[in-house]
Scaffold this motif. Structure first.
Motif, PDB file in Angstrom:
ATOM      1  N   ASP B 213       0.818  -1.209   0.000  1.00 32.04           N
ATOM      2  CA  ASP B 213       0.000   0.000   0.000  1.00 32.04           C
ATOM      3  C   ASP B 213       0.860   1.270   0.000  1.00 32.04           C
ATOM      4  O   ASP B 213       0.492   2.273  -0.608  1.00 32.04           O
ATOM      5  N   LEU B 214       1.997   1.231   0.683  1.00 30.64           N
ATOM      6  CA  LEU B 214       2.827   2.426   0.849  1.00 30.64           C
ATOM      7  C   LEU B 214       3.556   2.864  -0.426  1.00 30.64           C
ATOM      8  O   LEU B 214       3.795   4.048  -0.626  1.00 30.64           O
ATOM      9  N   PHE B 215       3.921   1.898  -1.263  1.00 32.97           N
ATOM     10  CA  PHE B 215       4.791   2.231  -2.406  1.00 32.97           C
ATOM     11  C   PHE B 215       4.190   3.338  -3.257  1.00 32.97           C
ATOM     12  O   PHE B 215       2.997   3.340  -3.534  1.00 32.97           O
ATOM     13  N   GLY B 216       5.055   4.265  -3.694  1.00 34.98           N
ATOM     14  CA  GLY B 216       4.585   5.389  -4.492  1.00 34.98           C
ATOM     15  C   GLY B 216       4.419   5.078  -5.974  1.00 34.98           C
ATOM     16  O   GLY B 216       3.951   5.926  -6.720  1.00 34.98           O
ATOM     17  N   SER B 217       4.786   3.880  -6.393  1.00 37.04           N
ATOM     18  CA  SER B 217       4.760   3.525  -7.812  1.00 37.04           C
ATOM     19  C   SER B 217       3.347   3.586  -8.376  1.00 37.04           C
ATOM     20  O   SER B 217       2.407   3.130  -7.730  1.00 37.04           O
ATOM     21  N   ARG B 218       3.210   4.123  -9.580  1.00 35.91           N
ATOM     22  CA  ARG B 218       1.910   4.082 -10.257  1.00 35.91           C
ATOM     23  C   ARG B 218       1.635   2.671 -10.771  1.00 35.91           C
ATOM     24  O   ARG B 218       0.526   2.181 -10.715  1.00 35.91           O
TER      25      ARG B 218
END
Lengths: 252, 252
Positions: B213-218
């Motif tokens: 959930d945290l990852f900033g990846s689109r």
């Protein structure tokens, strides 16, 4: 099974057909390789709520299964959808139709009645397709998300001819709305790919994960991606194709 | 970078190397296609806790990236592992070593110190590899699960040369043990495949889902499968390979 029309495009023959359903004729589409001869794997594609047998994601997946793998693929209009839409619903907006579908669903007796009807139509379709020379008794797969999983779980649970399935965009929670659905999910034991949209506003994340948890399959892979209900990324259609190909392909 | 030995098997040249690390020499392995010439994508493979640069899953993934895609791949012994194992730990059982690694981790200053050291070693490795003719400034990917993700998140977050990553078998929960790790995860913005074992006894499910959930990846895809921590199914190594190939391959 009655063929209404037949066209061939880029090596894919598409037939509009009518299947003798248990309650009424069922309109369907069958995709096969041009000049197909002999038995081959078949994938049944269950459309989503308010969609129909020729919705773009249905036809695109069918065509790639035929072109890339030589499989057959078939879709039908589920009760109340496509050519089976009641006349007074045909001019409704998508939003009005979705509300009407919900009302009708409840009026018709809810989940179990609707599932039983959809499953009967699919089984009649499978009987008719297996009788064709270019399909025969090859392995059968199922692809269907959202309403395609609502009806797909009871279908895969009770239909031993289905050997692999792609499901998703649907969830389970205890309660009367989906009574008995958890037991059917436990009976699903075929290799399974389950698609989750991380920000799904209809099939909320904890319920989708709970449904994945229920499946009895030893091989069950969950693929999740950011986005809302109708935003499955293209890569998951490629993954669906690869998954079905891997589990249905007949060694030559 | 110093080459200690070189062997070629089935088209894959494997070099045992020593990289000049910031604190001590770092033992590594570099895999390239036989007679490789000109720049190419490189995948850094981070081993798990108590594993090392030649653990079977590391070497198998490296070899398939070279053979199937013409990529380069590299692994190093992370601090305290492989050839960097302290002499008194070399005869310990796996269980004794795991306990010692945990003790040493705490004594050394915990997560942030350990991560900083691992990241420095990786960046020195990347500098040395990029200077080689057969690697050059081609796109770089990272694959690492479990401890490979513990150190992989800080690495991918701060290293702009890394353009795609496969992570997993690791989780996040608020608290001092992983202080700051959530901010690093938010800084990970490259295409990401995240592997979850549904019955992971070390990286428990809710914490693994919280990290995803945290990852900033689109573009971030989660793949989950039944089984415990070390039971990643073979299909996910194939998926890792396909993911890295899709995101790093240079159009010819």
């Amino acid at each position: 099974m009655h063929t209404i029309s037949e066209t061939t495009q880029r090596g894919v023959t598409e037939r509009a057909v009518t299947i003798a359903g248990p309650r009424e004729p069922v309109p369907g589409v069958l995709w096969t390789p041009e000049d197909a001869d002999g038995s081959r794997p078949l994938v049944l594609i269950g459309h989503g709520g308010s969609q129909h047998k020729r919705s773009p994601n249905v036809t695109a997946l069918a065509r790639r299964l035929v072109r890339h793998h030589g499989f057959a693929a078939a879709a039908i209009d589920l009760p109340g959808h496509g050519d089976r839409t009641p006349p007074d619903e045909r001019r409704m907006s998508l939003r009005e139709r979705q509300m009407r579908l919900r009302e009708r669903h409840i009026a018709d007796g809810g989940h179990q009645v609707a599932s039983a009807r959809a499953v009967e139509d699919w089984r009649a379709t499978l009987d008719a397709l297996s009788a064709r020379d270019e399909i025969g008794a090859g392995p059968v797969g199922y692809w269907g998300v959202s309403m395609g999983t609502r009806f797909g779980v009871p279908l895969v649970a009770c239909e031993p001819r289905i050997e692999a399935a792609v499901l998703g965009l649907f969830g389970w929670a205890p309660g009367p709305r989906l009574a008995g659905y958890d037991d059917l999910a436990r009976q699903v034991c075929v290799p399974l790919l389950f698609l989750v949209q991380w920000d799904d506003e209809l099939a909320r994340r904890p319920y989708a994960l709970a449904l994945y948890d229920l499946f009895g399959s030893r091989t069950k892979t969950l693929h999740a991606n950011p986005g809302r209900h109708v935003e499955i990324p293209a890569a998951e259609y490629a993954a669906s194709e690869a998954f079905l190909a891997a589990h249905l392909a007949v060694p030559r």
